[in-house]
Structure formats: structure tokens, C-alpha cells
Design an enzyme around this catalytic site. Structure first.
Site, PDB file in Angstrom:
ATOM      1  N   ASP A 391       0.842  -1.200   0.000  1.00 59.65           N
ATOM      2  CA  ASP A 391       0.000   0.000   0.000  1.00 59.65           C
ATOM      3  C   ASP A 391       0.875   1.246   0.000  1.00 59.65           C
ATOM      4  OD1 ASP A 391       0.952   0.303   2.557  1.00 59.65           O
ATOM      5  OD2 ASP A 391      -0.962  -0.099   3.550  1.00 59.65           O
ATOM      6  N   ASN A 399      -4.160  12.803   1.249  1.00 58.88           N
ATOM      7  CA  ASN A 399      -5.530  13.291   1.049  1.00 58.88           C
ATOM      8  C   ASN A 399      -5.811  14.542   1.877  1.00 58.88           C
ATOM      9  OD1 ASN A 399      -6.548  11.533  -0.885  1.00 58.88           O
ATOM     10  ND2 ASN A 399      -7.148   9.993   0.631  1.00 58.88           N
ATOM     11  N   ASP A 408      -6.280  10.609  -5.674  1.00 58.95           N
ATOM     12  CA  ASP A 408      -6.604   9.752  -6.832  1.00 58.95           C
ATOM     13  C   ASP A 408      -5.461   9.741  -7.826  1.00 58.95           C
ATOM     14  OD1 ASP A 408      -9.051   9.145  -5.759  1.00 58.95           O
ATOM     15  OD2 ASP A 408     -10.187  10.575  -6.989  1.00 58.95           O
ATOM     16  N   GLU A 434      -5.960   2.379  -1.037  1.00 58.78           N
ATOM     17  CA  GLU A 434      -4.603   2.582  -1.528  1.00 58.78           C
ATOM     18  C   GLU A 434      -3.792   1.284  -1.502  1.00 58.78           C
ATOM     19  OE1 GLU A 434      -4.194   3.151   2.938  1.00 58.78           O
ATOM     20  OE2 GLU A 434      -5.724   3.270   1.378  1.00 58.78           O
TER      21      GLU A 434
END
Length: 519
Positions: A391, A399, A408, A434
Site C-alpha cells: 500500500d 488526502n 486519486d 490505496e
């Protein structure tokens, strides 16, 4: 006069040879002509008629002329009803066996009457040689049955002509050349016979045999240029033209016979002048390649993609045989059905079902399905298989700091980098949020570790550039290998997850492997 007679004999002989050629040509290609048996008999009867008449003209005695007159009457009386049957067949109609047999009653009687005329004089009242002629010419006085036979022959020609004329407005333009040829072939001998009976021909000679030269030449031209008699129109005109699907009709040699309005809209390049040419040659001219579908078999159903007006379109190709009334395959029907929208929707559903909407790689569900297949295949072939789970480190911080749009972009960036280093046999998917997962067939734990390390290094050295800002991206990796038959995909992914957790415990941006002794 002698030179005129010799010229006449030459032209009649030419007619006989042309009819014989038509007969032989049709015989050797009878598999391609649904009406071959009728056309063979028709041209054979005309050959006997014209050859007999030519040799009779070249004879020196009355007995020789009478003999060859009998020979020509073996062919001539049956040619008219055979021609009528041929025209009926061309318009896709059919007589019963009884009706067909009835058409040959008068010709059979005529042959008998001519053969036995010296006993009853019902066909010719008198036969003699013209006295004032420099060359022998047989003169006749017609008898009662001659009138009956003449009326019957004229009626057959007239009926055949009227049937064809009545078909004119129902016939597509591309077939009107054929139809005009057939109409002319009936009118010419009918008019010639009428002129002969009125006594208006030079030296009292029958003009019909010489005019057979003209009609035979027209038949040869029509057969070679527009495939006359190869296949008659099968479908009703209105139905055929109103179909939304594009339809191509081929003969048994895969040459173009017909097509409808929908096909013209689909392929504006196709022209009626292409009728009679092989489909592959036409397609090569239109698109630069032969027809990309194997159309020469019954029941084919496949998809065909090509560019039309700058867009990719998809048509479903269906084929079926065209049969005549004797259940013989005489051609191929190719139907092109527009399924572009359907295939587009199917592709969208497939993307939603199998692929992640953001990254376009496999989603979790499809990975689990395909991962089990790879695991079973590895066990069956006694080959190793390993899995990587990783990840993006501190993804929540990205974010919170830059916004979800940048988050994104970070996910897309990671997938783009990884795809550079993964081969086609590796299974790569977004496992959730993620988190990502990779299945590596035929790779040991060490091989998988090296692969994960390569990805970690690549991600570290390729930060994300967004609006002039550099966003560093690192990832933590966990690796596990299938070591026993009891391992399931779920248990292997749990092992990789435990190893991933170890990477995070050790400060992230690292690769950890799961071992049997790991806690």
C-alpha cells in the site's frame, strides 16, 4: 443466289456451334446453375435444330433434305416448351409434373408427323425442289398439323415473353440486363417465325435458325458478364429491401449476386457493377484486405469490427445456405447485424464487473477469481507461486494535505509506475483503497522479494508532480509464497498482509517476507 445460300449456311452453322458451346459450358458448370438441366436441354435442342437445318440446306437431293429435316425436327419442336419452362423457372415459379408433361404432347406428335409424313401428308401436303433455283432448295405446302404446331410454338414464345415482361417492374435494376436478354431471346424467334409464315423471307428460307446466332451470343454475354441463371432472386423484393440488416447474397462460387439497401448504407463503395465478382476481390478493393470472416459454411455467427466514418463499428456476421426448390445449396446468404451499441454496453459492464474504475486494472473480485485459477494451475504443474501485497505509505496524509483529487492521482501514478516493471503473466489488481496485490506465477519467495524491491525503488525515485509541487510517494510491501497444498488464496493473502504489517513496524518503505516461522 448460290453465294447467298452459302453465307446463310455459314451463319446457321455458327448458330449451331454457339448453342453447342452454351450446352457444353452449362453441362460442365451445372453445379453452379440451379436451372442447369433445363438450359442444357434447351440449348441441346437448338443445336440439333440448327445443325440439322444447316446440313439440310447443304444437301443435294430431296431425299437427303427430307432426312435432315426429320433430324432438325427432333430438336425444334421441344425447344419452345423448354424455353417456356426456363422462363417460368427464372421467375421462381413452377409447374406441376402433369402440366410439364402436357407441354410436350404436341411436340411429340409433331416429331411423329414429320417422320411419317410420306404416309399421311398431314404435316406437309407436298415437298419438292424448286425448279428455277441454281442450288437445290426444298419447297413445301403446309398441312393441317403444321398449323397446329406453328400455333403451339408461337403460343409458347408469346407466353414466355409476356411472363418476363410482367416481371420487369418487379425486378431490381441490377437484374434487368438479364431479363432484357431473356425477353429478346423470345421476341426475336417469334417475330422471325411470323415473317416466315407470311412468306416475306428471301428464297422462302426460315430466318429463325440464323437469328439463333444473335440470341446465343446474347446468352453468352449475359452468362459471362452478369451470371445469368446462376441464381434467381430468392427473397421478395419489399422484404429484402426493407430489412434493417445488411444482406449479401453470393452464388456457390462466392461471387456477388445481390445486396440490399441497408448494405449500401453500410458500404457506400459497393456498386451494382460489382455483381458477378468474387466477394474477396470486392472487399479487397473496398478495404485493402479480403473478407475477414470465413463465410463459406452454414450457421457461422461471429463479430466483425471495422472503421466506418472514422468510428469503430461492430457487426455480427451470420451465414446460411441458399437452397433451390430441389433442396440443393446454390449460394450463401451473409447477414450483417449492427451490434455496436450492444457490444459497447457489454464492454462497459465488463469494465465495471472486472476492472477498477479509477486505475483500469483488475478489481478485488476479479483478482480473487483469477488468483485461485493461478494457484490451482501452479499446484497442478508443481511450480512455485508467490503474492505481493503493498500500500501507499501515509496515504491519509496526502488526502488531508493536497485533497482527494491528488490522492486519486497518486493511486493512478503508483499503478502507472508498477505497470512498467510487471510482465503480462503477472496478475495486478487494486485490492482496496490505496492497497494493491500482485500474483507472481513461477516465482519463488526470493524472486518475489526482488520484484517487490524493484517496485519499491522505482516508486521512491519517481515522485508525483502536481501543480508545480512534488509529492513523494513510498510504499510498504509484504511477500508470501505457497509452501503446501493446504494453503488457500485467502491464507496466502493473510500471510502477505502480516508481512506488510512488519514493513510498517520497521518504518515503512521497505519489503518484508512471510516465513513459516514468522509469528
Amino acid at each position: 443466289m448460290e453465294s447467298h445460300i452459302n453465307s446463310y449456311i455459314t451463319l446457321v452453322t455458327t448458330s449451331a456451334v454457339l448453342n453447342l458451346f452454351l450446352c457444353m459450358y452449362t453441362f460442365f458448370r451445372r453445379a453452379h446453375f440451379p436451372s442447369a438441366h433445363l438450359f442444357i436441354l434447351y440449348t441441346a435442342s437448338l443445336s440439333v435444330y440448327t445443325f440439322g437445318y444447316a446440313i439440310g440446306l447443304a444437301s443435294n437431293t430431296l431425299e437427303q433434305m427430307k432426312f435432315w429435316n426429320i433430324i432438325q425436327y427432333i430438336g425444334m419442336p421441344v425447344s419452345a416448351p423448354l424455353g417456356l419452362l426456363l422462363m417460368i423457372r427464372y421467375t421462381d415459379k413452377k409447374l406441376s409434373k402433369l402440366q410439364t408433361s402436357a407441354l410436350f404432347i404436341i411436340p411429340a406428335i409433331t416429331v411423329f408427323m414429320v417422320t411419317t409424313n410420306d404416309w399421311h401428308h398431314l404435316y406437309y401436303k407436298r415437298v419438292w425442289l424448286l425448279e428455277d433455283s441454281k442450288v437445290p432448295i426444298m419447297a413445301i405446302d403446309i398441312g393441317q398439323w403444321y398449323v397446329v404446331h406453328g400455333a403451339f410454338t408461337f403460343s409458347c414464345l408469346l407466353c414466355a415473353g409476356l411472363i418476363l415482361i410482367g416481371q420487369w417492374r418487379h425486378t431490381k435494376k441490377m437484374y434487368r440486363r438479364q431479363l432484357l436478354t431473356l425477353i429478346t431471346s423470345q421476341i426475336i424467334p417469334m417475330v422471325a417465325a411470323f415473317v416466315y409464315l407470311l412468306g416475306l423471307t428471301p428464297f422462302g428460307l426460315d430466318p429463325v435458325p440464323i437469328l439463333m446466332c444473335v440470341t446465343s451470343t446474347m446468352y453468352i454475354w449475359a452468362i459471362l458478364s452478369s451470371r445469368l441463371l446462376t441464381i434467381v432472386p430468392i427473397a421478395k423484393e419489399s422484404i429484402f429491401e426493407s430489412m434493417r440488416e445488411g444482406v449479401i447474397v453470393l452464388d456457390s462460387s462466392y461471387r456477388l449476386v445481390d445486396f440490399n439497401r441497408s448494405l449500401r448504407l453500410l458500404l457506400p463503395e459497393i456498386q451494382t457493377t460489382m455483381v458477378g465478382r468474387p466477394l474477396n476481390d470486392i472487399w479487397l478493393e473496398i478495404s485493402g484486405e479480403t473478407f475477414p470472416v470465413e463465410y463459406g459454411r452454414e450457421g457461422l455467427q461471429t463479430d466483425l469490427y471495422w472503421q466506418f466514418n472514422g468510428e469503430t463499428v461492430c457487426y455480427q456476421v451470420r451465414t446460411s445456405y441458399v437452397f433451390n426448390k430441389s433442396s440443393e445449396a446454390v449460394g450463401i446468404l451473409i447477414m450483417l447485424i449492427d451490434i455496436t451499441e450492444q457490444r459497447f454496453l457489454e464492454e462497459q459492464l465488463k469494465q465495471l464487473a472486472y476492472f477498477d474504475g479509477l486505475t483500469k486494472i483488475y478489481n478485488r473480485t476479479q483478482f480473487l477469481y483469477k488468483g485461485r485459477e493461478l494457484l490451482s494451475e501452479a499446484r497442478l504443474n508443481l511450480q512455485p507461486i508467490s503474492f505481493i501485497l503493498f500500500d501507499i505509505d501515509h496515504f491519509k496524509r496526502i488526502n488531508d494535505t493536497y485533497g482527494h483529487d491528488v490522492g486519486d492521482q497518486a493511486i493512478i501514478h503508483v499503478v502507472s509506475i508498477c505497470n512498467r516493471y510487471l510482465s503480462s503473466e503477472m496478475l495486478f489488481a487494486r485490492y482496496g483503497g490505496e492497497e494493491f496485490v500482485i500474483a507472481l506465477p513461477n516465482m519463488t519467495l526470493q524472486d518475489a522479494h526482488d520484484q517487490a524491491e524493484q517496485l519499491r525503488t522505482a516508486l521512491l525515485s519517481a515522485p508525483l508532480e502536481v501543480e508545480g509541487k512534488t509529492v513523494s510517494l513510498t510504499s510498504s510491501f509484504g511477500v508470501a509464497q505457497c509452501d503446501s497444498d493446504s494453503d488457500t488464496l485467502e491464507s496466502l493473502l493473510r500471510d502477505a498482509d502480516h508481512a506488510l504489517y512488519e514493513s510498517k513496524r520497521h518504518g515503512r518503505n521497505t519489503v518484508s517476507v512471510h516465513t513459516v516461522n514468522a509469528v
